[in-house]
Motif scaffolding. Sequence first.
Motif, PDB file in Angstrom:
ATOM      1  N   CYS A 133       0.794  -1.252   0.037  1.00 55.76           N
ATOM      2  CA  CYS A 133       0.174  -0.011   0.019  1.00 55.76           C
ATOM      3  C   CYS A 133       0.939   1.290  -0.001  1.00 55.76           C
ATOM      4  O   CYS A 133       1.601   1.418   1.133  1.00 55.76           O
ATOM      5  N   SER A 134       0.904   2.174  -1.177  1.00 55.44           N
ATOM      6  CA  SER A 134       1.502   3.217  -1.307  1.00 55.44           C
ATOM      7  C   SER A 134       2.928   2.979  -0.929  1.00 55.44           C
ATOM      8  O   SER A 134       3.763   3.713  -0.020  1.00 55.44           O
ATOM      9  N   GLY A 135       3.820   1.781  -1.403  1.00 54.81           N
ATOM     10  CA  GLY A 135       5.212   1.645  -1.204  1.00 54.81           C
ATOM     11  C   GLY A 135       5.341   1.042   0.105  1.00 54.81           C
ATOM     12  O   GLY A 135       6.841   0.601   0.280  1.00 54.81           O
ATOM     13  N   ALA A 136       4.468   0.947   0.950  1.00 55.33           N
ATOM     14  CA  ALA A 136       4.789   0.287   2.483  1.00 55.33           C
ATOM     15  C   ALA A 136       3.835  -1.217   2.459  1.00 55.33           C
ATOM     16  O   ALA A 136       3.000  -1.343   1.661  1.00 55.33           O
ATOM     17  N   TRP A 137       4.276  -1.877   3.301  1.00 55.97           N
ATOM     18  CA  TRP A 137       3.836  -3.111   3.407  1.00 55.97           C
ATOM     19  C   TRP A 137       2.603  -3.388   4.699  1.00 55.97           C
ATOM     20  O   TRP A 137       2.882  -2.650   5.610  1.00 55.97           O
ATOM     21  N   ARG A 159       0.076  -4.673  11.519  1.00 58.10           N
ATOM     22  CA  ARG A 159       0.655  -5.888  11.721  1.00 58.10           C
ATOM     23  C   ARG A 159      -0.576  -6.869  12.162  1.00 58.10           C
ATOM     24  O   ARG A 159      -1.525  -6.558  12.785  1.00 58.10           O
ATOM     25  N   VAL A 160      -0.202  -8.175  12.365  1.00 57.32           N
ATOM     26  CA  VAL A 160      -0.938  -9.130  12.589  1.00 57.32           C
ATOM     27  C   VAL A 160      -0.268 -10.117  13.450  1.00 57.32           C
ATOM     28  O   VAL A 160       0.864 -10.664  13.122  1.00 57.32           O
ATOM     29  N   PRO A 369       7.175 -12.617   4.712  1.00 58.01           N
ATOM     30  CA  PRO A 369       8.281 -11.999   3.908  1.00 58.01           C
ATOM     31  C   PRO A 369       8.684 -10.377   4.271  1.00 58.01           C
ATOM     32  O   PRO A 369       9.884 -10.117   4.375  1.00 58.01           O
ATOM     33  N   HIS A 370       7.604  -9.703   4.624  1.00 55.55           N
ATOM     34  CA  HIS A 370       8.009  -8.221   4.624  1.00 55.55           C
ATOM     35  C   HIS A 370       7.777  -7.932   6.388  1.00 55.55           C
ATOM     36  O   HIS A 370       7.649  -6.786   6.590  1.00 55.55           O
ATOM     37  N   ASP A 371       7.833  -8.900   7.254  1.00 55.78           N
ATOM     38  CA  ASP A 371       7.732  -9.008   8.771  1.00 55.78           C
ATOM     39  C   ASP A 371       6.644  -7.913   9.172  1.00 55.78           C
ATOM     40  O   ASP A 371       6.559  -7.343  10.344  1.00 55.78           O
ATOM     41  N   VAL A 372       5.412  -8.400   8.443  1.00 53.95           N
ATOM     42  CA  VAL A 372       4.106  -7.743   8.952  1.00 53.95           C
ATOM     43  C   VAL A 372       3.182  -8.703   9.653  1.00 53.95           C
ATOM     44  O   VAL A 372       2.461  -8.392  10.988  1.00 53.95           O
ATOM     45  N   ILE A 373       3.415 -10.169   9.342  1.00 50.26           N
ATOM     46  CA  ILE A 373       2.470 -10.913  10.113  1.00 50.26           C
ATOM     47  C   ILE A 373       3.440 -11.998  10.842  1.00 50.26           C
ATOM     48  O   ILE A 373       4.321 -12.749  10.301  1.00 50.26           O
ATOM     49  N   LEU A 374       2.894 -12.290  12.109  1.00 48.80           N
ATOM     50  CA  LEU A 374       3.665 -13.151  13.048  1.00 48.80           C
ATOM     51  C   LEU A 374       2.708 -14.421  13.172  1.00 48.80           C
ATOM     52  O   LEU A 374       1.597 -14.084  13.506  1.00 48.80           O
ATOM     53  N   SER A 375       3.229 -15.485  12.975  1.00 47.31           N
ATOM     54  CA  SER A 375       2.272 -16.868  13.227  1.00 47.31           C
ATOM     55  C   SER A 375       2.973 -17.594  14.395  1.00 47.31           C
ATOM     56  O   SER A 375       4.180 -17.902  14.268  1.00 47.31           O
TER      57      SER A 375
END
Length: 500
Positions: A133-137, A159-160, A369-375
């Motif tokens: 989104c607009s160059g960011a993840w 983040r999730v 991959p872009h460090d946004v979602i932790l499982s």
Amino acid sequence: MSDRNTLNARGAPSKQQQPHYDLVVVGAGIAGLNALHAASLCLPPSSRILLIDAKDRPGGMWTMAYDYVHLHQPHPLFTVGGMRWNWRRPSHHLAARDDVQHHLASCLGELRGQIDLDERFGHRVSSVREVSCSGAWAAEVDLHPVGDPGETVTVGADRVIHAAGFDYSAPAPIDLSAKSVLSITPADLSATLAENPTAPVFVVGGGKTGMDTILAAQDQNPERAVTLVNGEGTYYLDRTRYFPTGLRRWTGGALAASVFRDCAMLFDGHNEDETRAHFIANYAVNNDPRSKNFIYGLLSEDENRRIETGLKDKIWDYLEDVVEDATGPVMCMRSGARVPMAQGSIVVNCTGSLLRGGSGDDPMPCLSPHDVILSINTREAMHILTTYSSFILSHLFFGGNLRQAGLYFLDLEALLKKDKQAFSAASMAQSYHNLLMGFKNLPRPTLKHFGMDFNLWYPLPRRLLALNGIRKTAREDIRHCRKSLDVVVNRFDIRGGEMQ
């Protein structure tokens, strides 16, 4: 916020504004609540957070647990962050199901007063994904009311944390050919025992649920005949010895870290049988060398004595079916043996539901991959205990240094299916390794909130002495554990290694 096409109640496209959160936490069990607690410490107070769970209340697997279940460790060590239990009970008390549910609900209530929290209980998540989104993840999460996927909505998040944990599902009764016996689950036990006060009980499965069930049946009627269908056997850490009470907390027992270090240093990636025998001989309460399974359960010496002396029989085999013959119902065992049983016997499915493949064949990576979602899951896991995993991973995630923390991940589900003994030895080595790395990477003030650390059972001087000993050998210990775990990954062809 961004606009997105969604479906209205009639299924026609409509333009709606997509809600956006700073954080979405999926799962309100012990793992999800620990992630939420980490967020309360690490994120600004103004952060908007959404909590989603398919159940109607917090508690995770404890909302589905059988009524006689209880903790196997002292209750203060099962908690959210460092939150204390709001009751007056001896610290060694083993909290029962309803006690645990109440404590977890109380923890969530306390967190509500610290963060801007939105809650969606009774909702299931169907998709979590990274988006540009607009160059960011960022992330998008699709959720819908349980049983109504047609009402799916999408929310955005910076983040999730997807805290599936063990992804527990309640067991079903064993499907048996014979109709003259009662096949039930632990959830049905109390009522079934009351309705059949003298019927023999056959407990299928020697894990924690099986031990709880034997004790519950003995408590209800000490004269009742109880038989354990034990499979390959399960061994347990001696709670009496390693969680001593009174002055023995100063003079006796042994810290959990020392037990795990001992086994981790013995294991070289190949010698799981030797490691198992060493653990059974030195640390287990039920030290039968035939036992082959260890899923981190604890039994006291009194519980073990009651179980062993109260059983009518222990069958070292697996149940395949119960059929009728001319003499009545007969158990058909995997070995080919046939064991007669009385009509009206109660067969309880205690084979367990943890690490049973519920997370699917295509696991969500621990970190997107872009460090946004932790499982937090068991397919790319850093620790067998989801309390430990959630605390360490969540704090490193918010600190932005999870990828560089040097943790070692394993597909624990796959390893358990391929070799139970290797699973036990490798998961102990992994747990010890990752605790060393977690303590190395987390700030000391953060560790003060680590209330589920088993070592907290002992007085501070003993903990400091043990910590100083661990620090002296930490570098070599880490090197040894990594080498052993690499061997396991290659031997059994499973996913594993440090995060790249």
